[in-house]
Design a protein around this motif. Structure first.
Motif, PDB file in Angstrom:
ATOM      1  N   LYS A 117      25.910 -18.669  19.458  1.00  0.00           N
ATOM      2  CA  LYS A 117      25.245 -19.950  19.224  1.00  0.00           C
ATOM      3  C   LYS A 117      24.247 -20.250  20.332  1.00  0.00           C
ATOM      4  N   THR A 124      22.952 -22.047  13.151  1.00  0.00           N
ATOM      5  CA  THR A 124      24.228 -22.340  12.513  1.00  0.00           C
ATOM      6  C   THR A 124      25.090 -21.078  12.458  1.00  0.00           C
ATOM      7  N   THR A 125      26.330 -21.224  12.862  1.00  0.00           N
ATOM      8  CA  THR A 125      27.265 -20.104  12.784  1.00  0.00           C
ATOM      9  C   THR A 125      27.860 -20.064  11.382  1.00  0.00           C
ATOM     10  N   ALA A 205      31.458 -23.950  14.703  1.00  0.00           N
ATOM     11  CA  ALA A 205      30.721 -24.786  13.750  1.00  0.00           C
ATOM     12  C   ALA A 205      31.485 -26.064  13.411  1.00  0.00           C
ATOM     13  N   ASN A 207      33.806 -26.408  11.213  1.00  0.00           N
ATOM     14  CA  ASN A 207      33.837 -26.473   9.747  1.00  0.00           C
ATOM     15  C   ASN A 207      35.084 -25.722   9.294  1.00  0.00           C
TER      16      ASN A 207
END
Length: 248
Positions: A117, A124-125, A205, A207
């Protein structure tokens, strides 16, 4: 029949274990760096999706083969909690050392993704998520099957003492099955086969969409393959690891 070895907490302070954890961290870091980096490169170049999938699959195949070879003689070059649990199910690594490996692999993956990153200027990863139209059950089953094939290959080409002419080819063949599985399942479940490989990008991220799938599926598939192969196909004329188990 293989017997699961529990191990003791003293393993964490033994020089051979510390050395193995260090090498496992380095190899997993480099594996994730190349694997996630290839996916980020595809996103940046905005190439054709089919070509991109092939590119990512080949990058994973190559780096898996090389990193298993690099770490094999010291840590076993697992790179993957599913591989570790598969070998633990056959008694080839203790439960205690398996847990240490899991922590090590996840930390290495997170470090690799954080560095990526930074080096890519905050790109964006890419995280592993289920494709549109693929539900949780389908995703878990896909990951079970793909990871089962990975561990079955590991056992057949690396662990099994009867591997014969395949001796020495195990890391390459394992890398090839990883690449083939990404080509087959990448468009559906993302073909993780590796909880640590999914963990690093998800953490960086932040997420966690569908993230549990990439623990449940691979761990079931890896453990099942290890249990089946070790108990039904390995000749037990030799003794399993008696105490401080060596990976593989």
């Amino acid at each position: 029949m293989g017997k699961i070895a529990i191990g003791t907490g003293r393993e964490a302070t033994q020089p051979d274990c510390i050395q193995a954890l260090t090498v496992e961290f380095i190899c997993t870091f480099l594996f994730v760096f190349a694997g996630v980096g290839s996916a980020m490169a595809v996103d940046k170049l905005q190439g054709d999706s089919l070509v991109g999938l092939f590119f990512v699959a080949m990058a994973h195949a190559l780096v898996v083969a090389v990193m298993i070879s690099a770490g094999f003689r010291i840590s076993g070059g697992h790179l993957n909690p599913a591989v570790t649990i598969g070998l633990c199910a056959g008694g080839h690594i203790t439960v205690v050392r398996s847990i240490l490996y899991w922590i090590d692999q996840c930390l290495a993956s997170a470090a690799a993704c954080a560095l990526l990153k930074y080096l890519t200027g905050g790109l964006t990863t890419p995280v592993h998520t289920l494709a549109s139209g693929v539900d949780y059950t389908q995703g878990v089953i896909m990951e079970i099957v793909l990871t089962f094939s990975l561990l079955f290959t590991v056992y057949a080409t690396i662990v099994d003492p009867k591997k014969g002419f395949l001796d020495g080819l195990g890391p390459l063949l394992t890398g090839l099955v990883v690449g083939a599985n990404i080509m087959a399942g990448g468009a559906f479940s993302a073909a993780s086969m590796n909880p640590a490989r999914s963990f690093g990008p998800a953490l960086v991220a932040w997420n966690w969409t569908d993230h549990w799938v990439y623990w449940v599926g691979p761990l079931i598939g890896g453990g099942l393959a290890g249990f089946i192969y070790d108990n039904f196909f390995i000749d037990r004329s030799h003794a399993p690891l008696p105490r401080d188990d060596e990976p593989f």
